[in-house]
Motif scaffolding. Sequence first.
Motif, PDB file in Angstrom:
ATOM      1  N   UNK A 717       0.778  -1.228   0.000  1.00 20.61           N
ATOM      2  CA  UNK A 717       0.000   0.000   0.000  1.00 20.61           C
ATOM      3  C   UNK A 717       0.806   1.272   0.000  1.00 20.61           C
ATOM      4  N   UNK A 718       2.163   1.179   0.007  1.00 21.68           N
ATOM      5  CA  UNK A 718       2.995   2.377   0.049  1.00 21.68           C
ATOM      6  C   UNK A 718       3.995   2.369  -1.097  1.00 21.68           C
ATOM      7  N   UNK A 719       4.218   3.533  -1.748  1.00 18.05           N
ATOM      8  CA  UNK A 719       5.195   3.603  -2.838  1.00 18.05           C
ATOM      9  C   UNK A 719       6.596   3.251  -2.344  1.00 18.05           C
ATOM     10  N   UNK A 720       7.314   2.470  -3.157  1.00 14.26           N
ATOM     11  CA  UNK A 720       8.682   2.122  -2.779  1.00 14.26           C
ATOM     12  C   UNK A 720       9.671   2.314  -3.920  1.00 14.26           C
ATOM     13  N   UNK A 721       9.188   2.610  -5.124  1.00 21.75           N
ATOM     14  CA  UNK A 721      10.086   2.860  -6.259  1.00 21.75           C
ATOM     15  C   UNK A 721       9.313   3.626  -7.310  1.00 21.75           C
ATOM     16  N   UNK A 722      10.002   4.527  -8.016  1.00 23.05           N
ATOM     17  CA  UNK A 722       9.361   5.269  -9.092  1.00 23.05           C
ATOM     18  C   UNK A 722      10.315   5.366 -10.270  1.00 23.05           C
ATOM     19  N   UNK A 723       9.760   5.197 -11.478  1.00 20.86           N
ATOM     20  CA  UNK A 723      10.560   5.195 -12.689  1.00 20.86           C
ATOM     21  C   UNK A 723       9.761   5.847 -13.810  1.00 20.86           C
ATOM     22  N   UNK A 724      10.480   6.285 -14.830  1.00 17.50           N
ATOM     23  CA  UNK A 724       9.817   6.812 -16.022  1.00 17.50           C
ATOM     24  C   UNK A 724       9.902   5.862 -17.195  1.00 17.50           C
ATOM     25  N   UNK A 725      10.415   4.648 -16.969  1.00 19.29           N
ATOM     26  CA  UNK A 725      10.628   3.689 -18.048  1.00 19.29           C
ATOM     27  C   UNK A 725       9.374   2.864 -18.298  1.00 19.29           C
ATOM     28  N   UNK A 726       9.050   2.638 -19.564  1.00 21.79           N
ATOM     29  CA  UNK A 726       7.893   1.812 -19.892  1.00 21.79           C
ATOM     30  C   UNK A 726       8.233   0.325 -19.764  1.00 21.79           C
ATOM     31  N   UNK A 727       9.505   0.006 -19.725  1.00 24.60           N
ATOM     32  CA  UNK A 727       9.926  -1.373 -19.512  1.00 24.60           C
ATOM     33  C   UNK A 727      11.115  -1.329 -18.572  1.00 24.60           C
TER      34      UNK A 727
END
Length: 778
Positions: A717-727
């Motif tokens: 339920x909590x964010x742990x990683x963020x990316x801008x990659x589609x793959x």
Amino acid sequence: MKRKQKGGTTTYFEPPDRKAYVRPVVGGAYAPRRIEICSAPGENWMAWIHRKDERDVPVVVRDSDGGLQEVEIDADVFSEPVLLPLNDEGPPLVIFGAGGRRMDQRFYEIRVYGNEAGEWACSHSMGTECVAVCDMDGIILPETLEDGTQAILVYSGLLKGAQGLRLFQRRLRRGRWSKEERLPFGRSGSLARPRLAVSAQGEIVLVADAYEDGSFDIVWRDLRATDIDWQRVTSGPDWDLFPSVTADARGRVWLSWLHQTPVRRESVMGTRQEARVARLSSGKWRRVRDGAKDAAADLSLGLLPIECYLGYDGLRRYPRMLATDDGAVWLTWEQQKDETPDWDHVVHGFFCARRFDGRRWEEPRQWLEHGTCFAFDPRTTHPADGVAVAAKMGHRASGADFEIFKILAEKADAWSPRLDTQWRGWKSQNLPAFDSDKGKLEVQSDTAPEVPLHLHWGDLHCHSRFSPDAEGEPDELFHFARDLARLDFVAVVDNDFYPNKVLLDSECHVLSAMADQFTCPGEFAAFAGYEWTFHRPGAAQRYNHRIVLFPKGEKEAARRNETDGATQKAFRAWQDRTGYFNFPHHADWSLLNAAGEWAVEVTAAWGLYIREARTIPRALNRGARFGFLGNSDSHRFMPGLSGALTGVYAENLTREGIIDAIRRRRCFATTGNRTGVAFWVEDAFMGGEAVCSGAPMVRWKVTPHEEVETVTVIRDGKPCCQSGAVEGEWQDRKVRTGSHWYMIEVKEKGKQEMYPHNVAMAWGKYAWSSPVWVQVSI
């Protein structure tokens, strides 16, 4: 178009009688939205199917005295009736289509017998090829034989193993009905909503709306002529449907219909609604325009949103023609008063009319300003100083909710629509809206690597006219979903009871039979079902609705005002007996731990539930396991373009394949955008389970509808990683030993606009994978 305030949270409003709305009394009798009316000098008759004592019951009502004559017939399912006047005095002939579990479909001819008061009883029954009767009309011919009346009955129905609606006729002559006769239309065309009139020249005019090559058009034929096929009144890519006919005092036949054009404003889809009119002259239909305008009335108010799309108990999309004895004809239509959230605007509307004096259209008049579901007899010429109109009023315990009013046609007040009905900002939008392969992905099954899983798009929560405040005929919705929204699967589900309108067995029967007709394995999967509209007592957010899908053509519902659905315990027992796939929706709900509870609706036209409430992560953190669905919950007759979609990875495109894939939680939700999402933790695909002795490896692949802004990995339920990659992939080195669940949220560039009350972006900005459950040991 105004947007939601307060961060875009879901907004609802409830009626003044909140207690009855939330906790209805078990039992009672309830009328439908559409009835049949027959007007004769000095009296009027009405007939409909209502729901009483947990079964469908045919009723006949004389005038508006509130008294009901219930007709006992040994059958389970009934169609909407037809009333035919046999003479100038006395009761009409009543015809119902019926059938169900214990017998084949049949037609029942009902007449009055017995003493002066009369008892209604079945006098004759007739078999039919149809597995469901969808619409009927009938007319008495002006010539009568010495030993009886001549009449024609025309009906549309579904045939087992055949695609589309078919049209049939029977003729009454010398007291006997002829055999059923098909009225074919092309090789693959579908005919629905037949309407009949007789001209002064003796033409037996039959009109219907025909679906062929992705479009509805109005077609007609003269039933006297056996060598002339159907002819088109309209043609083109826009949809023309819902015909109405009448003959004026001179015997000229007039036709009205609904013309609708797809339009777009910002990223919201809609349809502009107009009433158009034509007159039959020398075998040709001639348009009756309003000056330079094709439309005689703009019906878009309340249907094409300005501020919101407010539910309405009436029937806004059915313009109809009416003749008066002064030689005039009137175009009539039902109009919502306003779209602002006021309960009076849901249960009371305007009945409007516009007179054509032979040369021009006069200004519109407001015939009634209370009630809904207005009905009249189009087969008679009404007195101008007393047009008989039935209106559905407040609910009565007997189910006789309709009252008859006498309208002074020309003395009614003028009616002026709001100035903002110019609908500025809406522009034409070509449909289909998507390529059939938009956003498609293929992955390998984690349980059987040799089996490819194909991504299919669908909407499992759409409402039809059988719901109390929604629009759209079932066949219209299935056609739209398949051919204009380009969905792979869709479900039409209507409210069991909500409020003062009960889903009839006959309506379930039609939905189920129609879903069977539209299902073509490998091409399209159509589902029928219903919405159990239960409210939890005492909770701040009381909603605990469920969508229930019939997996194999079933047609029985557990209604919340009846024994099987009156409590959560009773409904859970019903689900455990049937095992039907069901899922909760709205932002707040409580799991029932019932059979078939495999998924949850996490977004819809009403809101982004997964972002508005803690219901979903709270249930997952407590150990529940379910997949994610995005469904429109559309009351706006546009499945697939109403704000949410479900992507399903299935081995095959069949009803069984789609439901099995959802049971395995191989599904994800979007806000209407066809953003393909694939998600793994270790080797477990979304919906699956993994065991990991170290830091879990998370992988994703996205085929975006528009450019991706962020892909966020969420753990417990909590964010742990963020990316801008589609793959991409990411290893979670901060996770602790224990049980966890992971999912991803995809956000595309741009703002997700939120609008009030069932208005949503057709192409939103979010997508959410179903979770993967991981047991970690470090």
